[in-house]
Enzyme design. Sequence first.
Site, PDB file in Angstrom:
ATOM      1  CE  LYS A  83      -4.483   0.321   2.211  1.00 21.13           C
ATOM      2  NZ  LYS A  83      -5.184   0.288   3.489  1.00 21.13           N
TER       3      LYS A  83
HETATM    4  O1  G3P Z   1      -7.785   0.835   5.223  1.00 20.56           O
HETATM    5  C1  G3P Z   1      -8.121   2.124   4.920  1.00 20.56           C
HETATM    6  C2  G3P Z   1      -9.519   2.566   5.235  1.00 20.56           C
HETATM    7  O2  G3P Z   1     -10.442   1.587   4.988  1.00 20.56           O
HETATM    8  C3  G3P Z   1      -9.684   3.314   6.511  1.00 20.56           C
HETATM    9  O3  G3P Z   1     -11.011   3.468   6.926  1.00 20.56           O
HETATM   10  O4  G3P Z   1     -12.702   4.084   8.610  1.00 20.56           O
HETATM   11  O5  G3P Z   1     -10.306   4.774   8.966  1.00 20.56           O
HETATM   12  O6  G3P Z   1     -11.693   5.868   7.228  1.00 20.56           O
HETATM   13  P1  G3P Z   1     -11.450   4.621   7.986  1.00 20.56           P
END
Ligand code: G3P
Length: 216
Positions: A83
């Site tokens: 990533k």
């Molecule tokens: O893995 C990245 C992403 O899915 C993060 O999600 O909920 O922290 O915005 P969030």
Amino acid sequence: MKFFIDTANIEEIKSAAAMGILDGVTTNPSLAARETAPYNELLREICSIVSGPVSAEVLATDYRGMMKEAEELAGIADNIVVKIPTILEGLKAIKSLNQQGIMTNATLVFSPAQALLVAKAGATYVSPFVGRLDDIASDGMALVENIVAIYSNYGYDTEILVASVRHPMHVIQAGLIGADVVTMPFEVIEKLIKHPLTDIGLEKFLSDYKKAQKRK
Ligand code: G3P
């Protein structure tokens, strides 16, 4: 549609894998920070549970640092996807990693322009963060729609991985738009199967049958 779980928690990954619908895993530094084991150890264990793609994020923000970390992460297992943050240095890293045959996931994508650039650089996955856009009164799913349109206009191979998913409707909307992958927290996977009418209906089937048995 492919289902990934967005966590670095081993128990959640094992439970989701046991459901039989898990295609891969995405992690990030914030998710890894919630666990006690070192990131590399966690990744090794995750890759022993899941044979599909496992996204592991670099911490460096410069090209050389990203390349070094990416090569180390890719060495952990064949199913590691590196990533990379969607910044200028990251774009260069995505291009080089693609040339080396290392899979990449362009993360923190918030605009169609960013998605177009990472596809041109050869990213394996692009991760639009829908929940974080919704949080600032923007439309996360509109971004996914735009990416689907742009990629299909030019036949880009980069898979659209909907991230920052907060609830089941994000998953359904992603499916209607035609995204390739949705990564979601464990609670969202659990919520997808639930329906009150299923529970009420099941309770009635069983109680009707029991009553009839007593009469016989
Ligand atoms: O893995 C990245 C992403 O899915 C993060 O999600 O909920 O922290 O915005 P969030």
